[in-house]
Design a protein around this motif. Structure first.
Motif, short mmCIF file in Angstrom:
data_model
loop_
_atom_site.label_atom_id
_atom_site.label_comp_id
_atom_site.label_asym_id
_atom_site.label_seq_id
_atom_site.Cartn_x
_atom_site.Cartn_y
_atom_site.Cartn_z
N ARG A 242 6.67 5.50 -4.82
CA ARG A 242 7.34 6.01 -3.63
C ARG A 242 6.38 6.14 -2.46
O ARG A 242 6.70 5.79 -1.32
CB ARG A 242 7.96 7.37 -3.94
CG ARG A 242 8.74 7.97 -2.78
CD ARG A 242 9.35 9.31 -3.18
NE ARG A 242 10.08 9.90 -2.06
CZ ARG A 242 10.66 11.08 -2.11
NH1 ARG A 242 10.63 11.80 -3.21
NH2 ARG A 242 11.30 11.56 -1.05
N ALA A 243 5.15 6.60 -2.76
CA ALA A 243 4.14 6.74 -1.71
C ALA A 243 3.76 5.37 -1.14
O ALA A 243 3.54 5.22 0.06
CB ALA A 243 2.91 7.45 -2.26
N SER A 244 3.66 4.36 -2.02
CA SER A 244 3.27 3.03 -1.57
C SER A 244 4.38 2.38 -0.73
O SER A 244 4.12 1.80 0.34
CB SER A 244 2.97 2.13 -2.78
OG SER A 244 1.82 2.58 -3.45
N PHE A 245 5.61 2.48 -1.18
CA PHE A 245 6.71 1.85 -0.47
C PHE A 245 7.07 2.57 0.83
O PHE A 245 7.71 2.01 1.71
CB PHE A 245 7.94 1.76 -1.37
CG PHE A 245 7.75 0.85 -2.55
CD1 PHE A 245 7.08 -0.34 -2.41
CD2 PHE A 245 8.24 1.21 -3.80
CE1 PHE A 245 6.90 -1.19 -3.50
CE2 PHE A 245 8.07 0.37 -4.89
CZ PHE A 245 7.39 -0.83 -4.75
N ALA A 246 6.62 3.83 0.93
CA ALA A 246 6.87 4.59 2.17
C ALA A 246 5.86 4.26 3.25
O ALA A 246 6.00 4.70 4.39
CB ALA A 246 6.84 6.09 1.86
#
Length: 288
Positions: free
Chosen positions: A283-287
């Motif tokens: 989630r952190a990467s795709f955000a």
């Protein structure tokens, strides 16, 4: 190649490393350095055949000796330190320290140009590491003991070696993946030399032993390094580092299915921690 595809290719290495424990058990009683030599000979030969079949042999001549030295030290150094650590300290505790490398990859990658370490990466890495620790220690045990400090120190160096190799590989992004074949062959040569110096030669004793050794060379100590090279150079290295915690989980599942290990509540809790940590990091990467 897109960043997402490269990350997916890199994760294939994690799947292959999940078979490492099972195949290592099957290859007994081959000593560590001899097993290292046999496996890297197979893995290097596999890569060289692939390079020749794709017509990329000329690429190898354009790679500088410093890159070859870096790759060889990374592969040989990691395995030499790992095997030595497990000889000097209990396998569970030394393995736990050595398996700090995915967490270190996530943390060190924040220092790379164009990368940003987010809170989700840190929280996800912490959760995933807790799950990996629970699997390796079995949820208990006598804990760390001072007489095993030399082994623990080597295990820490092992984690630093592989995380450093993986992160610094991004700085060698112009080096073709085909160069990994030379890394493997050079590692095999060093392992053969060291084996004849310090070990007694004990070959696989049956068909299962030879099959396990060949499978190791083709997969976890062969193809895995080529796809990992693509992942760390072109993919999301933070997500890849955190998702690497799936390796101890998948490895345990393989051992359970094969009847070598028994299922337990530790496995269930670890699955939740590792999956939750990977989802947070994703989630952190795709955000971004």
């Amino acid at each position: 190649m897109t960043r997402t595809r490269a990350t997916a290719i890199g994760f294939v290495a994690v799947l292959l490393w999940a078979l490492l424990a099972l195949l290592t058990v099957g290859s007994a009683p081959v000593p560590p350095l001899l097993l290292n030599a046999l496996c890297f000979t197979v893995g290097g030969a596999l890569g060289l055949i692939w390079v020749m079949a794709t017509g990329n042999l000329s690429q190898l001549r354009s790679v500088g000796w410093r890159v070859y030295a870096f790759g060889t030290l990374g592969l040989f150094g990691y395995h030499a330190l790992y095997f030595s650590a497990l000889r000097l300290a209990p396998a569970a505790e030394a393995g736990l320290i050595a398996y700090l490398w995915p967490l270190l990859i996530v943390l060190f990658s924040g220092l790379l140009p164009g990368e940003r370490l987010r809170r989700g990466h840190l929280v996800g890495a912490g959760l995933a590491f807790s799950g990996a620790a629970l699997i390796i220690t079995g949820g208990g045990g006598p804990g760390f003991q001072t007489q095993f400090l030399p082994g623990y120190g080597l295990a820490m160096l092992c984690a630093l070696t592989w995380s450093g190799y993986s992160v610094l590989s991004r700085r060698l992004g112009n080096a073709p993946t085909s160069s990994v074949a030379i890394f493997c062959l050079a590692t095999a040569a060093a392992s053969w030399a060291l084996h004849f110096m310090v070990e007694e030669t004990v070959w696989p004793r049956d068909t299962l032993g030879w099959a396990s050794t060949l499978a190791l060379g083709l997969g976890p100590v062969g193809l895995a390094f080529y796809v990992w090279d693509i992942g760390v150079k072109r993919g999301d290295i933070q997500l890849l580092g955190t998702s690497s915690y799936a390796a101890p989980l998948l490895s345990t599942l393989v051992l359970v299915i094969s009847g070598i290990a028994a299922p337990s509540w530790v496995l269930a809790i670890s699955a939740l921690l590792i999956t939750g940590g990977a989802l947070l990091a994703a989630r952190a990467s795709f955000a971004a």
